[in-house]
Scaffold this active site. Structure first.
Site, short mmCIF file in Angstrom:
data_model
loop_
_atom_site.label_atom_id
_atom_site.label_comp_id
_atom_site.label_asym_id
_atom_site.label_seq_id
_atom_site.Cartn_x
_atom_site.Cartn_y
_atom_site.Cartn_z
N GLU A 148 36.88 69.39 36.38
CA GLU A 148 38.02 69.88 37.15
C GLU A 148 38.23 68.97 38.36
O GLU A 148 37.30 68.75 39.14
CB GLU A 148 37.78 71.31 37.65
CG GLU A 148 37.68 72.35 36.57
CD GLU A 148 37.54 73.74 37.13
OE1 GLU A 148 38.06 74.68 36.52
OE2 GLU A 148 36.89 73.91 38.19
N CYS A 149 39.43 68.45 38.52
CA CYS A 149 39.82 67.65 39.68
C CYS A 149 38.82 66.53 39.94
O CYS A 149 38.79 65.56 39.20
CB CYS A 149 40.02 68.55 40.91
SG CYS A 149 41.00 67.78 42.22
N GLY A 150 37.97 66.64 40.95
CA GLY A 150 37.00 65.59 41.22
C GLY A 150 36.08 65.32 40.05
O GLY A 150 35.72 64.17 39.76
N THR A 197 40.92 68.66 33.69
CA THR A 197 42.19 69.05 34.29
C THR A 197 42.15 68.75 35.78
O THR A 197 41.07 68.70 36.38
CB THR A 197 42.46 70.56 34.11
OG1 THR A 197 41.47 71.30 34.84
CG2 THR A 197 42.42 70.96 32.65
#
Length: 440
Positions: free
Chosen positions: A326-328, A431
């Site tokens: 997720e993200c990072g 994502t």
């Protein structure tokens, strides 16, 4: 039933987090067991709440959570004497189109739960006029319970007297008045406060905040103003785990995951196996999936690129098992990350994603996704709700799109997430949004 209050404010930057932390620490010092909550999609403040209260804090989100999920959050208050929830942004700030149970505004949570609002009002630069602000917030939604105000950044005893006089005129109760105090300021960076675990002065700041709040706020009156939640706790786990044994990255670079997700996975019988990429650790071989949360990989990109054991182990793990980021965590799964100085750092290469901080652009808001491909714990076609907040941009994304993604207004979001299948059966997915839960 346990009584509760919601601490909010007219806007961000008025001091509500400092007030909340001071109240949590002061109540704890008095032997009162307090269950903290955070309204809205914030993954930094709950860690500060946990440090101050000595109990894990959880998010409450009216846009992303149905009533059952909100009711489930109340199970975490078992054994507490009082609930103290902190709002986000301004009290009524949310999105234009309602989600599961509301717009995401803190006022939604106060109304749904029946917790009276205590408004933290920054009175710098005004006196009796502050009463008009407080009165407007008290009356805008008649169904929302309102307890009163705490005045912040009071300049002098005379200033306090004038503000109190204005509040008395319109019937607004004042629970306390706080003079300016730079000794309890928390450091910030681009995604909000510097994380609790990164602040070596946090315990001392919390002690000072507790003393400060106890000296200037009528805590007994606040407790008396609290009210019980208006609907019952729901013991049913709300989020299916991505596996039975979950390798979870957890350190200063990978820490942005909503606490209710981890707790729900545990309640469903999953075992969490934490590891530190910054400590050059990889996922446990006994795990059946790996989850890389968001965080600050851009601040540690060189160290991640040099963590040879981590990179070797996660690449081997991904050959046969699912890995989701997720993200990072998504960025760390990619081929490369370019930092703010334009330097490229090689990442795990599980995906072809290349991201950059050289030209910062803020991406912020709720996300609704419909999965075109499965991720651990969620089948094809599943609707998900989450939140996105980052400053990086995508330079390359050659892999299969993971989902159709929309913002809170229904507009299509180009950051679809990514999927890459491995020859030996493994699957890598990622994502930009942080998962909050399934959509109903």
């Amino acid at each position: 039933m346990i009584k509760g209050l919601l601490i909010s404010a007219p806007a961000s930057g008025t001091g509500k987090t400092t007030v909340t932390l001071g109240l949590l620490a002061a109540l704890r010092a008095q032997g009162i067991t307090v269950q903290p909550f955070k309204s809205g999609p914030d993954y930094i403040d709950p860690a500060f709440h946990t440090a101050a209260a000595g109990r894990a804090s959880f998010n409450l989100d009216s846009w992303a959570m149905p009533k059952g999920a909100l009711g489930h959050m109340l199970t975490h208050a078992a054994g507490a004497d009082l609930i103290l929830a902190e709002g986000s942004m301004g009290l009524f700030d949310g999105v234009a189109l309602p989600g599961e149970t509301g717009s995401g505004a803190s006022a939604d949570i106060a109304t749904l739960m029946g917790w009276p609002v205590v408004l933290v009002v920054d009175v710098s630069g005004q006196a009796q006029s502050a009463a008009a602000v407080a009165l407007g917030f008290a009356k805008l939604r008649s169904e929302m319970p309102f307890a009163g105000v705490i005045l912040n950044r009071v300049a002098s005893p005379r200033h306090e007297a004038l503000v109190r006089a204005g509040m008395e005129t319109v019937g607004i109760r004042v629970f306390g008045a706080l003079p300016r105090n730079p000794d309890i300021t928390l450091p910030e960076r681009h995604l909000g406060l510097v994380q609790a675990e990164e602040n070596p002065e946090l315990e001392a700041i919390l002690q000072r905040a507790a003393t400060f709040i106890a000296a200037h706020v009528d805590i007994a009156a606040l407790i008396e103003a609290a009210n019980t939640a208006s609907f019952a706790a729901d013991p049913s786990p709300q989020s299916p785990p991505p596996g039975t044994r979950i390798a979870l990255a957890r350190d200063a670079a990978f820490s942005f995951v909503y606490p209710h997700l981890i707790e729900s996975w545990r309640q469903a019988g999953a075992t969490i196996l934490p590891f530190s990429p910054l400590g050059n650790e990889g996922p446990d071989d006994s795990a059946d999936c790996c989850w890389l949360p968001g965080g600050y990989p851009e601040l540690h990109a060189g160290k991640i690129a040099g963590a040879t054991i981590f990179l070797q182990k996660i690449r081997r793990f991904a050959e046969t098992k699912p890995v989701h980021g997720e993200c990072g965590g998504y960025m760390a799964m990619g081929a490369g990350l370019i930092d703010k100085d334009g330097v490229r750092h090689e990442m795990a290469g599980l995906l072809g994603l290349v991201t950059s901080y050289a030209k910062r652009k803020m991406h912020l808001g709720y996300r609704r996704a419909r999965l075109a491909n499965a991720i651990p714990g969620h089948a094809v076609g599943t609707g998900l709700r989450g939140h996105e907040f980052h400053y990086s941009t995508i330079l390359e994304q050659p892999d299969t799109p993971l989902a159709e993604v929309f913002d809170a207004s229904g507009a299509i979001v180009p950051e679809t997430g990514s999927l890459r299948r491995q020859a030996q059966g493994g699957i890598a997915t990622g994502t930009y949004f942080h998962l909050i839960g399934r959509a109903t």
